[in-house]
Write a protein that holds these residues in place. Sequence first.
Motif, short mmCIF file in Angstrom:
data_model
loop_
_atom_site.label_atom_id
_atom_site.label_comp_id
_atom_site.label_asym_id
_atom_site.label_seq_id
_atom_site.Cartn_x
_atom_site.Cartn_y
_atom_site.Cartn_z
N GLY A 35 -9.94 -6.52 7.86
CA GLY A 35 -10.23 -7.93 7.64
C GLY A 35 -9.26 -8.86 8.34
O GLY A 35 -9.29 -10.07 8.12
N ALA A 36 -8.39 -8.30 9.19
CA ALA A 36 -7.48 -9.11 10.00
C ALA A 36 -8.12 -9.42 11.34
O ALA A 36 -9.17 -8.86 11.69
N ASP A 37 -7.48 -10.30 12.11
CA ASP A 37 -7.95 -10.56 13.47
C ASP A 37 -7.38 -9.51 14.41
O ASP A 37 -6.18 -9.20 14.36
N ILE B 163 -1.42 -3.64 6.95
CA ILE B 163 -2.35 -4.71 7.38
C ILE B 163 -3.17 -5.16 6.17
O ILE B 163 -3.46 -6.35 6.00
N ALA B 164 -3.52 -4.21 5.32
CA ALA B 164 -4.28 -4.54 4.12
C ALA B 164 -3.48 -5.49 3.22
O ALA B 164 -4.05 -6.39 2.58
N ARG C 118 0.81 -1.22 0.00
CA ARG C 118 0.00 0.00 0.00
C ARG C 118 0.84 1.27 0.00
O ARG C 118 0.30 2.37 0.00
N HIS C 119 2.14 1.11 0.01
CA HIS C 119 3.05 2.27 -0.01
C HIS C 119 4.41 1.77 -0.49
O HIS C 119 4.79 0.63 -0.22
N PRO D 145 -3.66 -13.17 9.51
CA PRO D 145 -3.05 -11.90 9.90
C PRO D 145 -3.68 -11.39 11.19
O PRO D 145 -4.92 -11.32 11.29
N THR D 146 -2.86 -11.05 12.17
CA THR D 146 -3.37 -10.73 13.50
C THR D 146 -2.61 -9.55 14.09
O THR D 146 -1.39 -9.47 13.98
#
Length: 551
Positions: free
Chosen positions: A500-502, A447-448, A58-59, A525-526
């Motif tokens: 959409g992660a935990d 996270i995305a 994302r970057h 992913p958490t």
Amino acid sequence: MTASPSKTSSPISGGEAMVNALTAHGIDTVFGLPGIQLDHLFNAFHDHANEIRVLNARHEQGTAYMAFGWAQSTGKVGAYAVVPGPGILNTGAALSTAYGCSAKVLALTGQILSGAMGRGYGMLHEIPDQLGILERLTKFAARADHPSEVPGVVADAFRAMHTGRPRPAALEVPMDVLEQRAMVAPVAPYEIRHPEADPELIEAAAKLLGKAKNPMILVGGGAYDAVEAVRALSAALEAPVVSYQNGRGVIDERSPYALPHPAGAEYWSTCDVVIGIGCRMQPERMMWGTDDELKVIHIDLDPTELVRIAKPEIGILADADTATRAILDALPKHNSARSSRADEFAALKARYWQRFHDICGPQMAFLEALRRALPEDGYFVDEFTQVGYVSRVGFPVYGPRMMVTPGYQGTLGYGYATALGVQAAHPDKPVLSVNGDGGFMFTSNEIATAVHHGLPLVAVVFADGAYGNVLRMQKNLHDNRVIASTFTNPDFVKLAEAYGADGRRAETPEALEVQVREAFAARRPTIIEVPVGEMPEPWDVIRPTATRGAK
């Protein structure tokens, strides 16, 4: 490399020439973000998707940190591709981190149209002397001005990264060259050649070590490929092995012979011969003190490193594994009879472990919980945060490359994106990222990326609402002039869930251990938020004072 020197049977684009060259050099993954100057490179990535995968982020900084994590945890080249100008500039901190950590990171970027370069027209993403900027952040940087030049510059970049001291490389290709079609010869073979160790110096080193009463081994990242030789040398000399950031895990730190860095400082006071293997020995020689009684042997692939801080008694220009094995071969005829020192070193370690608890009890409680929760084959990525600082001495590392740090660059905010690169490189292994809330927000948008690519990274965020070290210094050293060091956080559990992660939360070390174990089992992913208050200052633990010479 074994590619045929014959040309391609039909013209190919510069972008396809680049992909062919990368795959010929073993690259199967590139972290990248597309853009107009890279259209024809990403077209080639698309058309060769069965040979090379592209993981987007994302970057731009995320792509470069992920490449760094890949490189550091594997010892192989981590590659990323971003647009020129602001795109490549956004990756500068990751490149400087790779440079400081001697990591093999390959930066790929585009350029404006060849005919417009250097004219100052104000073309999209144009900056003055982009190649000159890259030359100052890497070991090797070059431009390909025609598709036929692409294989050669790629081979030169790989030769630079694999010969002598490994460091990052960068390549730029103008957008019209990536589109242009031409007959292109495949990558020419390159040979990795390291200097051969001087046999007289090897013999002198073996003789000096063999007579030493209190020898000591210091290791850095250059020793990652010399694990067995270092362990054998430690056993032959009954010598402790000490490392600080890079170099952790060269010897399993559950061994009594693996001393934490501050315990090494105490042993330094009576050490008579120290051998540095693939490390600068900077904190030890510049902070622990030296005198004429301490003899230094230094093994390094960088000739400038051998005399940078001080001239050693014996300086050996060679790769760590070859030189250490040569010393081992020469040692038996010089070595003294030695008794086991395991109990002595175990007692020294235990005393310092208690000291870590006495001074940094909260950090140590969390670190011990995390160590219990992380399986033996798991990877640990630190950050510049209170728990991360103490992890440099208080988190045992069991194998080489299993702890990733930014080294002396101290790159705040590098950790989460870097850990994603580690996870991408080791999809079936548990990877643990430890962050403060300040640094985590530098790349929390990734996270995305974790969710998009199904990377089951477990990240812990210790949240105190401040840049903790800065806040402490403002209070204690600057008459309570608190400014710009506190901030407002999101709810990290809700933030993770929004992507959409935990999302999880733990308020005690015991609860954190449970949450980390469950997160690893879930393979998703958490993000685990850990609310904390101000923690004890760690510097008395991790920066011991001089123990010899001028104190």
